[in-house]
Design an enzyme around this catalytic site. Sequence first.
Site, short mmCIF file in Angstrom:
data_model
loop_
_atom_site.label_atom_id
_atom_site.label_comp_id
_atom_site.label_asym_id
_atom_site.label_seq_id
_atom_site.Cartn_x
_atom_site.Cartn_y
_atom_site.Cartn_z
N HIS A 157 28.80 3.03 60.86
CA HIS A 157 29.65 2.84 62.03
C HIS A 157 29.54 1.39 62.52
O HIS A 157 28.65 0.65 62.11
CB HIS A 157 29.16 3.70 63.21
N GLU A 201 24.59 2.82 63.05
CA GLU A 201 25.50 1.97 63.81
C GLU A 201 25.15 0.51 63.56
O GLU A 201 24.01 0.09 63.74
CB GLU A 201 25.37 2.25 65.31
N HIS A 241 32.71 5.77 58.99
CA HIS A 241 33.19 6.74 59.99
C HIS A 241 34.70 6.96 59.85
O HIS A 241 35.20 8.08 59.96
CB HIS A 241 32.85 6.23 61.40
N ASP A 243 36.04 2.53 62.58
CA ASP A 243 34.83 1.80 62.19
C ASP A 243 34.27 2.30 60.86
O ASP A 243 34.53 3.44 60.50
CB ASP A 243 33.77 1.92 63.31
ZN LIG Z 1 31.65 5.48 64.53
#
Ligand SMILES: [Zn+2]
Length: 291
Positions: free
Chosen positions: A36, A118, A154, A164
């Site tokens: 992400h 992330e 994602h 993303d």
């Molecule tokens: Zn995401």
Amino acid sequence: MSAKIVDGRIKNIKQVKSPYYNDRPINQPISLLVIHNISLPPKQYGGPYVEQLFTGKLDPNEHPYFAEIYQLQVSSHLFIRRDGEIIQFVPFDKRAWHAGKSVFEGKENCNDFSIGIEMEGCDSDDFTQAQYQQLANVTTLLKQNYPIKNITGHSDIAPGRKTDPGPHFNWHYYQKLVNQQTQINAIINQLNSIKYELQHLNLWQPSPPAPEAFLSEQPFALDTMQPHEWLQWIFIPRMQALIDAKSEIPKFALHPYFEEAFKEVQEIEVNKLLTLIKQLDELATNQSIVE
Ligand SMILES: [Zn+2]
């Protein structure tokens, strides 16, 4: 990465406990990695706000955007900052809430069987070298610990809803780094196996040959050292130095020389050593497919 995972957490990185997780369903092995991007406020880096969001502490009054999102119950397992710092919020054996409504190869609810990472960033900026390196390091580590079969973005598991990690995420470069890291780890393991085999054969020496022996200009120092001495005192240290310096590992072929050199040897069983050397040659050669 010489890091270790204990109880679902990477040792010696910053751990921040998120309340946003639950148990994974039983019989759902961790088979997917989801990449992400996130930044708070959007496109601003370095602040405490992503940590605050993932721990339910984001203040809605600090920024107009925060007022829209502060009540979201979301988390990820890892967050990789622009400078490469890695923060863990949820143990890998627990289910973090990063993917939302999602489907991968027909299987819904990707949170059940994935690890979420992330990257601090946004859809319009390149990610940093430090981030790619750390992402490759943790990917290699996670693959050693969990039966991960696929890596996805994602946007691929929630198309139309999520964008993303975005067009600036360089999948090709990331994959190349992961392959290199995997190869290096395999070479390190192989060198260790060769060392143990030499010890097992009583060929591993407690002290080095005379200094003059190191001055040989012959390949394999064959005028001054025994084949196993060259392995122990020249080759293995040289490989270790290349690995430590993160230099490229050259292609090499040791097996033909050792097969020849050991032909006359009767008193020791060298077959396993020769096999290990052959495998090492192959590991060094395989880097061509990494490109
Ligand atoms: Zn995401």
